[in-house]
Write an enzyme that holds these catalytic residues in place. Structure first.
Site, short mmCIF file in Angstrom:
data_model
loop_
_atom_site.label_atom_id
_atom_site.label_comp_id
_atom_site.label_asym_id
_atom_site.label_seq_id
_atom_site.Cartn_x
_atom_site.Cartn_y
_atom_site.Cartn_z
N LYS A 181 -18.71 13.35 -1.51
CA LYS A 181 -18.11 14.05 -2.66
C LYS A 181 -18.03 13.09 -3.84
CE LYS A 181 -14.19 14.62 -4.52
NZ LYS A 181 -14.67 14.66 -5.90
N GLY A 233 -11.14 4.59 -5.32
CA GLY A 233 -10.56 5.27 -6.47
C GLY A 233 -9.18 4.71 -6.76
N SER A 234 -8.31 5.55 -7.28
CA SER A 234 -6.99 5.06 -7.69
C SER A 234 -6.07 4.85 -6.49
CB SER A 234 -6.34 6.06 -8.66
OG SER A 234 -6.21 7.31 -8.01
N VAL A 237 -4.27 8.15 -5.18
CA VAL A 237 -5.08 9.06 -4.34
C VAL A 237 -5.35 8.40 -2.98
CG1 VAL A 237 -7.27 10.28 -4.13
CG2 VAL A 237 -6.09 10.24 -6.33
N GLY A 238 -5.62 7.11 -2.98
CA GLY A 238 -5.83 6.41 -1.71
C GLY A 238 -4.62 6.53 -0.79
N GLU A 256 -10.32 1.59 -1.01
CA GLU A 256 -10.47 0.51 -1.99
C GLU A 256 -9.98 1.04 -3.32
OE1 GLU A 256 -11.03 -2.54 -1.58
OE2 GLU A 256 -11.38 -2.33 0.56
N CYS A 290 -12.92 -1.67 -11.60
CA CYS A 290 -11.73 -1.94 -10.78
C CYS A 290 -11.34 -3.40 -10.91
CB CYS A 290 -12.00 -1.58 -9.33
SG CYS A 290 -13.44 -2.39 -8.65
N GLU A 392 -1.93 -0.89 -13.60
CA GLU A 392 -3.35 -0.76 -13.98
C GLU A 392 -3.47 0.15 -15.20
OE1 GLU A 392 -6.18 1.49 -11.46
OE2 GLU A 392 -7.50 -0.25 -11.67
P1 NAD Z 1 -9.50 8.84 -8.79
O1 NAD Z 1 -8.61 8.31 -7.74
O2 NAD Z 1 -8.92 9.73 -9.82
O3 NAD Z 1 -10.67 9.70 -8.08
C1 NAD Z 1 -11.50 9.13 -7.10
C2 NAD Z 1 -12.07 10.25 -6.23
O4 NAD Z 1 -11.02 10.85 -5.48
C3 NAD Z 1 -12.71 11.39 -7.02
O5 NAD Z 1 -13.89 11.79 -6.35
C4 NAD Z 1 -11.65 12.48 -6.97
O6 NAD Z 1 -12.16 13.80 -7.10
C5 NAD Z 1 -11.09 12.27 -5.58
N1 NAD Z 1 -9.75 12.81 -5.37
C6 NAD Z 1 -8.76 13.00 -6.28
N2 NAD Z 1 -7.65 13.49 -5.66
C7 NAD Z 1 -7.95 13.58 -4.34
C8 NAD Z 1 -7.20 13.99 -3.18
N3 NAD Z 1 -5.94 14.40 -3.29
N4 NAD Z 1 -7.81 13.93 -1.97
C9 NAD Z 1 -9.07 13.49 -1.86
N5 NAD Z 1 -9.83 13.11 -2.92
C10 NAD Z 1 -9.27 13.15 -4.14
O7 NAD Z 1 -10.25 7.59 -9.44
P2 NAD Z 1 -11.25 7.53 -10.69
O8 NAD Z 1 -10.50 7.82 -11.95
O9 NAD Z 1 -12.49 8.30 -10.41
O10 NAD Z 1 -11.65 5.97 -10.67
C11 NAD Z 1 -10.86 4.97 -11.23
C12 NAD Z 1 -10.05 4.25 -10.17
O11 NAD Z 1 -10.91 3.76 -9.14
C13 NAD Z 1 -9.33 3.01 -10.71
O12 NAD Z 1 -8.04 2.95 -10.17
C14 NAD Z 1 -10.20 1.85 -10.20
O13 NAD Z 1 -9.50 0.63 -10.09
C15 NAD Z 1 -10.62 2.39 -8.87
N6 NAD Z 1 -11.83 1.72 -8.36
C16 NAD Z 1 -11.66 0.84 -7.32
C17 NAD Z 1 -12.77 0.15 -6.81
C18 NAD Z 1 -12.60 -0.83 -5.67
O14 NAD Z 1 -13.58 -1.14 -5.01
N7 NAD Z 1 -11.39 -1.32 -5.43
C19 NAD Z 1 -14.04 0.39 -7.36
C20 NAD Z 1 -14.16 1.30 -8.42
C21 NAD Z 1 -13.04 1.97 -8.91
#
Ligand code: NAD
Length: 508
Positions: A181, A233-234, A237-238, A256, A290, A392
């Site tokens: 996804k 991601g954030s 959400v993680g 991550e 990130c 962040e």
């Molecule tokens: P986000 O958390 O908003 O979204 C990431 C993904 O999660 C998207 O595909 C989104 O649709 C999905 N998502 C959202 N809510 C969800 C839920 N409840 N259940 C399952 N999936 C869900 O992040 P973003 O805005 O796309 O990316 C930015 C963030 O990602 C920043 O915090 C950045 O630091 C982090 N990031 C971390 C790394 C790493 O390796 N540590 C790498 C790249 C980005």
């Protein structure tokens, strides 16, 4: 506005069991952050039904896929590398249009994805387990790896090509099947990546694609048929994904997440090197990596000189059209992101920052139609209660923070909830070693920016930046479990720990 680069919007589709589906329900647009009126594509908004079908579609080929030769699976990645090479420029352009990163960065990201694919191909013929000694001479003992089953791969927008490959590559090589996804902000590049897997000859159902936002993401995470969730991601959400997953006893969850990474400029630093590292760390990708540095910690003896040079360099950054390779950086991803950065700029002021470069939206004719922002730089003493230097921001917003000695610098570095990336600028082995031992981070760099990963190294963080399952090279540990396999090549049963084997009256 019409543009020379505008193309027909892409028709988004899910890929389920080898069939492209274009459901008639709700759709969402992917828009170019550099040109508000350019629609890159129209994509189906995935539902729980789509997620369930995709997981079932991944389950069906799993037994055959895991039984196939590991080397055969690896060779499909060689095919994938060939297709990616032919498509590099098109992929880079699509990525630049969809997420606003400058074309040079997009090309580098495609190359990073290619490197991951090549790495996966290369590891196909490498040893995958261990042969270990047994207490009993007549026993041979092995440690072997097995796949878990179905992996849900949920990814962010800022690395829409490389991050999915960091996860899909090792997962598929090891015999898992996947549901991918992509971010709702970068569905076009996600869909193109899946098309390339098909062109490379990956069989039906081994990789499935669903588009959408939190709704379909949640549905995947709630699906009992998912064995592994690989998420980047954030933090919020993680955390949610980890909480939902506790109901599944043997579910593996790798998250991550965010960061508040930093560059530490030590007393003996070469100043020009420090400034270059700080500018790249803070403002490449408009601060939306990130690992981007939103804190530059500078020894108090150097700080005034450093600030002069850093602010002057930041003023000279070229911000503009992502398709123009001379630009250093493009826009931020969307309006919400602009608003968020502005809120943090205001918060820094409220929290007593001395503003050194007042950033904000760029409004010239060149920038008026996109989400362009200039750098915001401020000087502030570290304070545990200051949110702006602990949370962040994910944009061109950076604090310059003075420190007196290395102990204080390490304490400041560690005083955030995150622990992802760190750069130390020093000429001293002893100093860099001190920070390596005392700071909490996943990726450390010396005399370099704190961005710039390579795929054959694990990519991950600690604290709220990661939960101990790094992506890229480290992911094999997450997408497999180890089994012990002990074989007796003698003709009698002999047990370890001296356990007796005598059966009164003999075995018969
Ligand atoms: P986000 O958390 O908003 O979204 C990431 C993904 O999660 C998207 O595909 C989104 O649709 C999905 N998502 C959202 N809510 C969800 C839920 N409840 N259940 C399952 N999936 C869900 O992040 P973003 O805005 O796309 O990316 C930015 C963030 O990602 C920043 O915090 C950045 O630091 C982090 N990031 C971390 C790394 C790493 O390796 N540590 C790498 C790249 C980005």
């Amino acid at each position: 506005m019409t543009t020379a680069t505008a193309a027909l919007p892409i028709a988004g589709r899910h890929l389920i069991a080898g069939h492209w589906h274009a459901p008639t329900g709700a759709h969402f647009e992917s828009r170019n952050p550099a040109r508000a009126d350019e629609v890159v594509g129209l994509f189906p908004k995935g539902t729980a039904t789509d997620a369930g079908q995709a997981v079932a579609a991944a389950r069906a080929p799993y037994p055959g896929w895991r039984r196939s030769s590991r080397i055969h699976r690896a060779e499909l990645f060689d095919n994938l590398a060939q297709v990616i090479k032919q498509e590099t420029d098109n992929l880079a352009r699509l990525m630049a249009r969809e997420c606003g990163k400058v074309i040079t960065e997009c090309r580098a990201e495609v190359v990073e994805g290619l490197h991951m694919v090549q790495y996966v191909f290369g590891t196909g013929r490498m040893p995958t387990g261990d042969i270990v000694a047994s207490e009993i001479a007549e026993k041979d003992a092995f440690v072997r790896r097995k796949p878990w089953g179905v992996c849900a791969v949920i990814t962010p927008w800022n690395f829409p090509f490389a991050v999915p490959l960091w996860m899909l590559g090792p997962s598929l090589l090891e015999g898992n099947t996947c549901v991918f996804k992509p971010s709702e902000d970068t569905p076009a590049i996600g869909q193109r990546l899946v098309e390339l897997f098909l062109e490379a000859g990956f069989p039906s159902g081994v990789i499935n694609l669903v588009h959408g936002d939190a709704e379909v993401g949640e549905a995947l995470v709630h699906d009992a048929g998912v064995n592994v969730v690989l998420f980047t991601g954030s933090y919020e959400v993680g955390k949610r994904i980890r909480e939902v997953s506790t109901q599944f006893a043997d579910r593996i969850v790798a998250t991550e997440t965010g960061s508040k990474s930093a560059v530490i400029v030590c007393e003996d630093a070469r100043l020009d090197l420090a400034v270059t590292c700080a500018v790249i760390s803070a403002f490449k990708t408009s601060g939306q990596r990130c690992v981007s540095a939103s804190r530059i910690l500078v020894h108090e003896k150097l700080i005034d000189l450093f600030i002069d040079k850093f602010v002057s360099a930041a003023k000279r950054i070229r911000i503009g059209d992502p398709l123009e390779s001379a630009n250093f950086t493009g826009p931020v991803i969307h309006r919400d992101s602009v608003e968020k950065v502005l809120r943090y700029n205001a918060l820094a002021r409220q929290e007593g920052a001395e503003v050194l470069l007042d950033g904000g939206p760029l409004t010239s004719a060149e920038h008026a139609h996109g989400c362009y922002m200039s750098p915001f730089i401020y000087r502030m003493r570290h304070r545990p209660d200051a949110r702006t230097i602990r949370e962040e921001v994910f944009g061109p917003h950076v604090a310059v923070i003075p420190f007196r000695d290395n102990d204080e610098a390490a304490r400041i570095y560690n005083d955030t909830p995150f622990g992802l990336s760190l750069a130390v600028i020093t000429e001293s082995y002893r100093t860099m070693r001190y920070f390596r031992e005392e700071c909490e981070f996943g990726m450390g760099y010396v005399n370099l920016p704190c961005i710039g990963a390579e795929v054959h190294l694990p990519f991950g963080g600690v604290k709220q930046s990661g939960n101990g399952h790094p992506s890229a090279a480290g992911l094999v540990e997450t997408v497999t479990h180890k089994v012990a396999w002990t074989v007796n090549h003698g003709t009698e049963v002999k047990m370890a720990q001296g356990l007796t084997t005598t059966i009164e009256g003999g075995p018969g």
